[in-house]
Design an enzyme around this catalytic site. Structure first.
Site, PDB file in Angstrom:
ATOM      1  N   GLU A  64       1.161  -1.147   0.213  1.00 34.12           N
ATOM      2  CA  GLU A  64       0.185  -0.041  -0.160  1.00 34.12           C
ATOM      3  C   GLU A  64       1.287   1.120   0.089  1.00 34.12           C
ATOM      4  OE1 GLU A  64      -3.199   0.399  -0.419  1.00 34.12           O
ATOM      5  OE2 GLU A  64      -3.186   2.757  -0.339  1.00 34.12           O
ATOM      6  N   CYS A  95       4.453  -2.513  -8.143  1.00 33.17           N
ATOM      7  CA  CYS A  95       3.203  -2.145  -7.851  1.00 33.17           C
ATOM      8  C   CYS A  95       2.909  -1.114  -7.307  1.00 33.17           C
ATOM      9  CB  CYS A  95       2.262  -3.679  -7.491  1.00 33.17           C
ATOM     10  SG  CYS A  95       0.706  -2.937  -7.653  1.00 33.17           S
ATOM     11  N   ARG A 122      -2.732   6.300  -9.789  1.00 32.46           N
ATOM     12  CA  ARG A 122      -3.557   4.892  -8.827  1.00 32.46           C
ATOM     13  C   ARG A 122      -4.351   3.883  -9.223  1.00 32.46           C
ATOM     14  NH1 ARG A 122      -3.624   6.555  -3.604  1.00 32.46           N
ATOM     15  NH2 ARG A 122      -2.926   4.455  -2.364  1.00 32.46           N
ATOM     16  N   HIS A 188       3.255  -8.367 -10.377  1.00 31.30           N
ATOM     17  CA  HIS A 188       4.183  -8.623  -9.183  1.00 31.30           C
ATOM     18  C   HIS A 188       4.658 -10.123  -9.637  1.00 31.30           C
ATOM     19  CE1 HIS A 188       1.981  -6.707  -5.817  1.00 31.30           C
ATOM     20  NE2 HIS A 188       1.340  -6.345  -6.761  1.00 31.30           N
ATOM     21  N   GLU A 190       7.003 -11.214  -8.739  1.00 36.35           N
ATOM     22  CA  GLU A 190       7.505 -12.998  -7.076  1.00 36.35           C
ATOM     23  C   GLU A 190       6.649 -13.889  -6.935  1.00 36.35           C
ATOM     24  OE1 GLU A 190       5.800  -9.470  -7.240  1.00 36.35           O
ATOM     25  OE2 GLU A 190       4.753  -8.865  -5.517  1.00 36.35           O
TER      26      GLU A 190
HETATM   27  N1  GLN Z   1      -2.695   0.282  -4.848  1.00 28.95           N
HETATM   28  C1  GLN Z   1      -1.765   0.136  -3.998  1.00 28.95           C
HETATM   29  C2  GLN Z   1      -1.296   1.089  -4.100  1.00 28.95           C
HETATM   30  O1  GLN Z   1      -2.074   2.418  -4.405  1.00 28.95           O
HETATM   31  C3  GLN Z   1      -1.252  -0.698  -4.857  1.00 28.95           C
HETATM   32  C4  GLN Z   1      -1.587  -2.187  -4.503  1.00 28.95           C
HETATM   33  C5  GLN Z   1      -0.248  -3.659  -5.263  1.00 28.95           C
HETATM   34  O2  GLN Z   1       1.146  -3.180  -4.843  1.00 28.95           O
HETATM   35  N2  GLN Z   1      -0.785  -4.445  -5.096  1.00 28.95           N
HETATM   36  O3  GLN Z   1      -0.655   1.847  -3.047  1.00 28.95           O
END
Ligand code: GLN
Length: 219
Positions: A64, A95, A122, A188, A190
């Site tokens: 996040e 991400c 985002r 992702h 990973e």
């Molecule tokens: N939606 C998240 C953000 O804005 C990112 C999501 C993620 O890392 N899978 O930080």
């Protein structure tokens, strides 16, 4: 020369000497560390500025970004990460990590590090497709497509001149980019067992002109 067996084993040995930091204050850092382990590379959990001293590269994981942003400020990690990027050490954001690397985002919060010349939106895929999987062409990784997992993913809405698009959903939506020693992916790697992005990053981390040994003062 070049691709001979000697070169290959040399490369492998060099990678085995690498130490890669994974920002371990929030998000799915454990999955990145597990992949590095499978590739035989030493991973270091980074929680404090001094944990960055010895590493050849840094992965900023998904999670996040608003929380990551706050914790990076509290733990005094912003300036040292910016410095390592400026020194030419490899940094990869996945991400939420991509959001943190960007120069600007469409909202006030989080505050990105601003080290990569990209603009980001985002949660760009809305609620219905919060998460999805998509096969991507990534020519830098070879001909086999890459199975990408997107989770509340950002999309890149501006790409600076020095930024190379490694893969895109379509012409307007790059999802993997590189700028010299910096890489960012909106998805992702990973969470799959395809380790080609990690291997590609390890090449970036080992190719900064200084072998890990010589940087530590050994011959
Ligand atoms: N939606 C998240 C953000 O804005 C990112 C999501 C993620 O890392 N899978 O930080």
């Amino acid at each position: 020369m070049g691709n001979g067996p000697d070169e290959k084993s040399k490369k492998k040995n060099q990678q085995a000497e690498l130490e890669v930091g994974v920002l371990a204050i929030q998000g799915d850092f454990a999955e990145h560390i597990a992949v590095l382990g499978k590739l035989g590379v030493k991973a270091r959990e980074v929680r404090l500025p001094e944990h960055l001293d010895s590493v050849d590269g840094l992965i900023i994981p998904g999670g996040e970004s608003t929380t990551l942003s706050r914790l990076m400020t509290i733990y005094n990690l912003r300036e040292p990460v910016e410095r390592m990027a400026a020194e030419g050490r490899a940094v990869w954001g996945t991400c939420a990590g991509l959001i943190m690397l960007s120069r600007e985002i469409t909202e006030q919060d989080p505050i990105p590090l601003g080290i990569m010349d990209i603009g980001v939106q985002r949660n760009a895929f809305g609620r219905q497709v919060d998460s999805f999987e998509q096969t991507l062409d990534v020519s830098a990784l070879g001909p086999a497509p890459f199975h990408a997992i997107f989770i509340r993913a950002p999309v890149i809405i501006r790409v600076g001149d020095g930024v190379e698009v490694l893969s895109a959903l379509d012409a307007d939506r790059p999802v993997a980019v590189r700028q010299g020693n910096l890489m960012a992916t909106a998805f992702h790697p990973e969470l799959t067992d395809d380790y080609r992005f990690h291997s590609y990053f390890l090449e970036m981390a080992g190719g900064n002109g200084k072998s890990p040994r010589s940087r530590n003062g050994a011959p």
